[in-house]
Design an enzyme around this catalytic site. Structure first.
Site, short mmCIF file in Angstrom:
data_model
loop_
_atom_site.label_atom_id
_atom_site.label_comp_id
_atom_site.label_asym_id
_atom_site.label_seq_id
_atom_site.Cartn_x
_atom_site.Cartn_y
_atom_site.Cartn_z
N ASN A 31 -2.32 17.55 9.84
CA ASN A 31 -2.25 17.68 8.70
C ASN A 31 -2.70 18.67 7.74
O ASN A 31 -2.08 19.16 6.89
CB ASN A 31 -2.75 16.48 8.48
CG ASN A 31 -1.92 15.03 8.66
OD1 ASN A 31 -0.49 15.08 8.96
ND2 ASN A 31 -2.59 12.83 8.43
N TYR A 67 -8.86 -3.33 1.01
CA TYR A 67 -8.77 -2.86 2.25
C TYR A 67 -8.83 -3.48 2.75
O TYR A 67 -10.43 -3.45 3.32
CB TYR A 67 -8.53 -1.15 1.86
CG TYR A 67 -7.96 -0.27 1.32
CD1 TYR A 67 -6.87 -0.73 0.51
CD2 TYR A 67 -8.18 1.39 1.29
CE1 TYR A 67 -6.10 0.41 -0.21
CE2 TYR A 67 -7.03 1.85 0.17
CZ TYR A 67 -6.77 1.97 -0.34
OH TYR A 67 -5.99 2.67 -1.10
#
Length: 328
Positions: free
Chosen positions: A295, A54
């Site tokens: 979320n 990443y």
């Protein structure tokens, strides 16, 4: 927040978790990362996911520095990273013993941690015998650099082979798999992996519950917001593959179901993933605190997913895979 065992292990992970893919290092630096991570903790999240690839390692550095500056107690959180793509050299990628050991040490250095709780093999490696990888992951566990190991995007056959090696050699097998799972991508979780849950106690930490944002409905008019993932140069191809009429029509069809429950489409989609009893944790992504707050409310939607609501969802997406004959 609810906490579930990671598969058959004793490790407890929050039902919703946070992953650094795309955001850390590409869109966010340490200051923003700190506010997002703290927002997650305030909502009970204890599991944070990363990978050596990443942002070419920058995501691990940012997460490690943010956690250090926040002053969190290490034992309060569960941190995972993934090994496969560590660099451009011939031994900097894959799952050889050399790269598993060197890659893990490099990840820990970037994270500035003595260990990760879970270490994943980020992809299967056809050029390395599975026995070599199983032995290497056990070496990492024996050294105390990781407590558990798992796989990401492996097939059921490969996971079964790894377990066969582990059992034959009296070693630790992979306790968790990290597959993509959402209303549009279901085959592995609901069909292919079925024997693994009972045979090996396999847990799942699933990614992309919103199908890279498609299931939020924000792309339904095919206009890509400038602050969205699909606006990033690296994700243009994914956008072209994802934003097709058939998919967008399904997303449009889900909206009335979410409206009936009085929740945003994103919460419905995340809750649907978390409601699967084989899913230990749903990895969410976000670049803003407001997205995390939205979320996390998906936790309250899970109990409202009655059989009738689930049937309505299925009638729209029609994506349920056929179960293997022996599991009907």
């Amino acid at each position: 927040m609810q906490y579930k065992n990671l598969g058959r292990s004793g490790l407890k992970v929050s039902q919703l978790s946070y992953g650094a893919w795309v955001s850390f290092g590409n869109q966010l630096d340490v200051k923003e990362a700190k506010s997002l991570l703290q927002c997650c903790r305030d909502h009970g999240v204890n599991f944070f996911d990363n990978a050596e690839v990443y942002a070419n390692g920058r995501a691990e550095e940012i997460m490690g520095q943010a956690i250090r500056e926040l002053g969190w107690k290490r034992s309060d959180i569960v941190v995972s990273t993934k090994i496969f793509w560590g660099g451009s050299g011939p031994n900097d990628k894959g799952l050889s013993r050399k790269h598993v050991v060197e890659g893990t040490k490099a990840s820990l250095k970037r994270l500035d941690m003595e260990y990760v709780d879970v270490l994943y093999c980020h992809r299967p490696d056809s050029s390395t015998p599975i026995e070599e990888t199983v032995r290497a992951m056990n070496y990492v566990i024996d050294k105390g650099w990781a407590f558990y190991w798992g796989t990401s995007e492996w097939s059921a056959q490969q996971i079964t082979e790894a377990w066969g090696v582990a059992e034959r050699l009296d070693l630790v097998g992979p306790i968790v798999e990290q597959p993509e799972y959402n209303l549009l991508s279901r085959h592995k979780v609901e069909s292919e992996f079925l024997p693994l849950y009972s045979n090996y106690g396999l847990g799942l930490t699933t990614w992309s519950p919103l199908a890279s944002g498609v299931l939020t409905g924000k792309y339904n008019n095919k206009v890509i917001p400038s602050d969205s993932r699909f606006s990033l140069e690296n994700y243009k191809n994914l956008a072209n593959r994802s934003l097709v009429d058939d998919v967008l029509k399904k997303v449009e069809g889900l909206k009335p179901i979410a409206d009936e429950l009085g929740v945003p489409l994103s919460q419905l989609a995340i809750a649907w993933c978390a409601a699967n009893p084989n899913v230990s944790s749903v990895i969410t992504g976000a670049t803003k605190e407001s997205q995390i707050q939205e979320n996390m409310k998906a936790i309250d939607v899970i109990p409202r997913l009655t059989p009738a609501v689930m049937e309505s969802i299925e009638a729209v997406v029609q994506s349920k895979p056929k179960r293997p004959e022996s599991y009907r």
